[in-house]
Design a protein around this motif. Sequence first.
Motif, short mmCIF file in Angstrom:
data_model
loop_
_atom_site.label_atom_id
_atom_site.label_comp_id
_atom_site.label_asym_id
_atom_site.label_seq_id
_atom_site.Cartn_x
_atom_site.Cartn_y
_atom_site.Cartn_z
N ARG A 114 0.90 -1.10 0.37
CA ARG A 114 -0.21 -0.08 0.13
C ARG A 114 1.16 1.34 -0.16
O ARG A 114 0.56 2.02 -0.73
N SER A 115 1.48 1.26 1.10
CA SER A 115 3.07 1.98 0.35
C SER A 115 3.13 2.65 -0.71
O SER A 115 3.89 3.64 -1.13
N LEU A 116 3.56 1.76 -1.20
CA LEU A 116 4.53 1.77 -2.62
C LEU A 116 3.48 2.24 -3.93
O LEU A 116 3.83 3.11 -4.48
N ILE A 117 2.00 1.70 -3.76
CA ILE A 117 1.35 2.18 -4.15
C ILE A 117 0.63 4.08 -4.08
O ILE A 117 0.40 4.25 -5.34
N TYR A 118 1.16 4.00 -3.12
CA TYR A 118 0.96 5.23 -2.27
C TYR A 118 1.84 6.38 -2.48
O TYR A 118 1.94 7.37 -3.45
N LEU A 119 3.47 6.16 -2.96
CA LEU A 119 4.30 6.48 -3.47
C LEU A 119 4.10 7.08 -5.26
O LEU A 119 4.73 7.99 -5.23
N ILE A 120 3.81 5.80 -5.83
CA ILE A 120 3.42 5.85 -6.66
C ILE A 120 2.61 6.84 -7.69
O ILE A 120 2.70 7.93 -8.14
N PHE A 121 1.31 6.95 -6.60
CA PHE A 121 0.04 7.89 -7.09
C PHE A 121 0.38 9.46 -6.56
O PHE A 121 0.54 10.07 -7.13
N LEU A 122 1.69 9.81 -5.98
CA LEU A 122 2.21 11.06 -5.20
C LEU A 122 3.23 11.46 -6.43
O LEU A 122 3.01 12.29 -7.50
N ALA A 123 3.70 10.33 -7.20
CA ALA A 123 5.15 10.88 -8.76
C ALA A 123 4.15 10.98 -9.57
O ALA A 123 4.67 11.64 -10.40
N VAL A 124 2.72 10.74 -9.71
CA VAL A 124 2.86 10.20 -10.77
C VAL A 124 1.72 11.72 -11.15
O VAL A 124 0.91 12.35 -12.04
N THR A 125 0.96 12.02 -10.13
CA THR A 125 0.28 13.39 -9.80
C THR A 125 1.29 14.79 -9.23
O THR A 125 0.67 15.60 -9.92
#
Length: 243
Positions: A5-16
Motif C-alpha cells: 500500500r505504501s508503494l502504491i501511495y508513493l507511485i500515486f504521489l509521483a504520478v500526480t
Amino acid sequence: MLWLRSLIYLIFLAVTVIPYAIACTILLAVPMSRSAYYRFTVGWPRLAVWGARWICGIRWQVKGWENLPDSAAVVLSKHQSAWETLWFPAYMPRQLCFVYKSVLHWVPFFGWGLSYLRMIAIDRGDRRSSMQQVLAKGQARLADGRWPILFPEGTRVPPGEVGRYQPGGARLAVHGGVPVIPVAHNAGEVWARNAFVKKPGLVTLSFGPAIPSEGLSPAELNQKAQDWIEAEMRVLAPHRYRD
C-alpha cells in the motif's frame, strides 16, 4: 500488505505531482491573483492527504476548530511527520506561509511556483540576519492577512520525544503584536520520519486557545506554547509518556 500500500501511495504521489507542478508553472503566465494561485497550488497537498486516506488508511480529525481566531496570528505546531506539512496548507481556513531556505526557488517547477506564493524565504548563511528576515517578511505576510506557520522544534521529532523549542515563531508574534495558535498532533504514529511504510490509523490535530502576545517576552510566549502543546500531546498519545 502495508509495504504494498505504501508503494502504491508513493507511485500515486509521483504520478500526480509532476503534471500538477507543470500546470502550476504554466499558470505563472496567466494573469491571476496570488490568492487564486495559492488555492490552485494547495490542491495537490489536499490530493496527497486524500490519497493517504484511501490508499494507506490514514484518517484524520480535528479538535479545537473553534479556537482559531478570525484575525492575524502565528501558528506554532508540533512536528513529527511529512503528513502535517501536507495537511496544513490544504485545510487551514487562512493562507499559510512557511519559513524555508531561499535556495529552493532554484528548483525547477516547484521552486518557481513557490517563489510566486511569497512566503518567508530566507538566506540562512547568517543566523542573526535570518531572524531579521523572518521578522520583516513575517510582518508583511501578517499584514496581508496570512498566518505564518513555524515548527519550533525545528525538525521532525519522534512520538514521545520533545525537541528544543526555538523562540523564532514567538519572536515574530511579539514583534507583530499577534497571538500564537499552538497545535499538537500525533501524525508520527502513522507516518514516521523518513519511513517508507505508512500505517493505517487516525491522526488527531488539536488547536489550543490562541495565546496573546501582549505583555510577554518571546521566551515567555514560547514557553506557554510549549507547555500547552506538550500537555496536549500527553492527551493525544498517553502511551508514549511515562511521567
